[in-house]
Design an enzyme around this catalytic site. Structure first.
Site, PDB file in Angstrom:
ATOM      1  N   SER A  72      35.153  29.940  41.374  1.00 55.18           N
ATOM      2  CA  SER A  72      35.703  31.260  41.695  1.00 55.18           C
ATOM      3  C   SER A  72      37.184  31.315  42.036  1.00 55.18           C
ATOM      4  CB  SER A  72      34.927  31.882  42.849  1.00 55.18           C
ATOM      5  OG  SER A  72      33.739  32.427  42.364  1.00 55.18           O
ATOM      6  N   LYS A 128      41.158  37.144  50.651  1.00 54.44           N
ATOM      7  CA  LYS A 128      39.886  37.496  50.003  1.00 54.44           C
ATOM      8  C   LYS A 128      38.964  38.130  51.044  1.00 54.44           C
ATOM      9  CE  LYS A 128      36.279  35.463  47.014  1.00 54.44           C
ATOM     10  NZ  LYS A 128      35.811  34.251  46.305  1.00 54.44           N
ATOM     11  N   SER A 164      34.786  34.735  41.306  1.00 61.80           N
ATOM     12  CA  SER A 164      34.657  35.879  42.182  1.00 61.80           C
ATOM     13  C   SER A 164      35.964  36.286  42.858  1.00 61.80           C
ATOM     14  CB  SER A 164      33.619  35.588  43.268  1.00 61.80           C
ATOM     15  OG  SER A 164      34.052  34.545  44.116  1.00 61.80           O
TER      16      SER A 164
END
Ligand code: GLN
Length: 488
Positions: A177, A76, A153
């Protein structure tokens, strides 16, 4: 090769049936083909990937392979990677190249993984559909023609893993997320106990809630990734003195007359969810019962206030954490006539609307007039929720609940900020309490899209959470092979 799980790929790598270089090539080719359309990577690192794979192959040849040697992952783009652009999906950090490596990404290097690139996300991880990304939203590979959200997210990670553009990856979960995006893409997403994985070098959103964790196609794979990520970090003040090890497949927790009490949360029974989710939840609970679990009702009296508490605490911490982006130290700088003007121009240009909204909310709830009525009140609610979870885990061993109300929605959905916030209803309480929670594929809905259920446990019962999740995974038997999902 793309359809292999991490567990299967490791077997083939160990037996020399495939090489790390071949496996990596397969992923890089697929990223080249589909990466732009899915928009799941902000930065692809092909040269690094090829070099990592060659080093893995050399270790295999010398019989000195590391635990995850040759496994190609996506990181990420919130984890700082030395020499590789780390953006947090913000214009503010569009050209930021860290000189240091986050603890989690370093641990993956130490485990022998191959870095394919940095995955897309909501700006500073604030959002639910990954639409607040400065680089545009990633797309859910399920029913691709519909352009559905891959969640947020960590939506770049789920888009990449579900489509076969990474075999697994990292996410961060501040209010859901990891779990929400995993649920609506048919993946396993684990938010570990707060403190189990170090936040050092991970761009901060809300420090008391931010939790790095793994995303993968199976529970076994998630456990392997978590084994690499977890562990005490002297550089991080909230890092727990705890470890997590999964040496082999996650073992069953039900059967053989073992007693396991599975809790269902009373207060969630009145929350509106889709007919599919209602049916699937009941089916899976019935499955667990038939496998020998005792189902008990538990109460978390304030759980429906978790959203309100979260949307005060998270913005408050964010407003403080994001004060550092002032155009002086790193990131974007827009020169003004004087210092204050430079601050203003830099921050006006560098942050997107949602990030600004959070900083305004956060600053407001921390102001002297509002501190007692908002921030302190939210902190009290948080404490009550954490206490209620502790009490509930006296009455049951693990809790099962929905990960979301329904399936993935179109990226084009026009939701208000409050409507987005409301989607986090099933996930934020676990962050407030710091307890581990794993979303696992539970079944396909009528519309053919995946739904997930969460398994929640007491702090540091991460392995038990995964063990029960594996029973649900097996009962559901969802086929999440990327070539099946993509039809190619
Ligand atoms: N959707 C939540 C938010 O917007 C959760 C985000 C997260 O977990 N990073 O804050």
């Amino acid at each position: 090769m793309i359809d292999l799980t991490i567990t299967q790929a490791l077997e083939k790598l160990k037996s020399r049936e495939i090489s790390a270089t071949e496996l990596t090539r397969a992923y890089l080719d697929r990223i080249e083909k589909y990466g732009a359309d899915l928009n799941c990577y902000i930065t692809v690192t092909p040269e690094r990937a090829v070099a990592d794979a060659a080093a893995s192959d050399a270790r295999y040849a010398a019989n000195g392979a590391l635990p995850l040697d040759g496994i190609p992952i996506g990181m990420k783009d919130l984890f700082a990677t030395r020499g590789i652009r780390t953006t947090a999906a913000s214009r503010m950090l569009e050209n930021f190249i860290p000189e240091y490596e986050s603890t989690v990404s370093q641990k993956f290097i130490d485990a022998g993984t191959v870095l394919l690139g940095k995955t897309n996300l909501d700006e500073f991880a604030m959002g639910t559909f990954s639409k607040t990304s400065y680089f545009g939203a990633p797309v859910n590979p399920w029913q691709m023609e519909k352009r559905l959200t891959a969640g947020g997210s960590s939506g770049g990670a789920t888009s990449a893993i579900a489509s076969g553009l990474a075999i697994g990856g990292t996410g961060t979960d501040t209010g859901g997320s990891i779990r929400f995006p995993a649920a609506i893409t048919g993946l396993v997403g684990m938010k570990p106990t707060y403190g189990l994985c170090s936040r050092w070098g991970c761009v901060a959103f809300a420090s008391s809630l931010d939790t790095p964790g793994p995303i993968a196609r199976t529970v076994d794979d998630a456990a392997l990734l978590l084994s690499a990520m977890a562990g005490h970090d002297p550089k991080e003040s909230t890092s727990a003195n705890a470890e997590f090890h999964a040496h082999s497949a996650v073992s069953p927790i039900l059967g053989d007359n073992r007693k396991l009490r599975v809790g269902v949360i009373k207060e969630f029974a009145n929350v509106e969810i889709s007919a599919d989710m209602k049916r699937i939840f009941e089916t899976r609970i019935a499955d667990l019962k038939s496998m020998g679990a005792e189902i008990v009702e538990v109460s978390i009296p304030n759980i429906l206030d978790a959203l309100a508490a979260y949307y005060i605490i998270a913005p408050a911490e964010a407003s403080s954490n994001l004060a550092r982006y002032d155009g002086m130290k790193y990131g974007l700088r827009v020169d003004g006539v004087d210092l204050i003007d430079t601050y203003k121009k830099t921050r006006a240009a560098g942050f997107g609307d949602e990030v600004k909204r959070r900083m305004i909310i956060g600053t407001a709830v921390l102001s002297s007039e509002s501190y007692d009525v908002y921030f302190m009140q939210a902190a009290r609610v948080r404490r009550m929720i954490a206490d209620s979870f502790a009490t509930a885990f006296g009455q049951c061993d693990l809790i099962v609940c929905p990960s979301s109300a329904g399936t993935a929605m179109p990226l084009a959905s026009d939701l208000s900020p409050l409507e987005y916030y409301a989607l986090d209803l099933f996930t934020v309480a676990m962050n407030l309490a710091g307890v581990p929670a794993c979303s696992v594929p539970a079944e396909l809905a009528e519309n053919g899209l995946p739904l997930g259920l969460q398994v929640v446990g007491p702090r540091f019962a991460d392995m038990r959470v995964l063990q029960l999740a594996k029973h649900i995974e097996t009962a559901a038997g969802i086929d999440n092979r990327p070539t099946k999902i993509m039809g190619k």
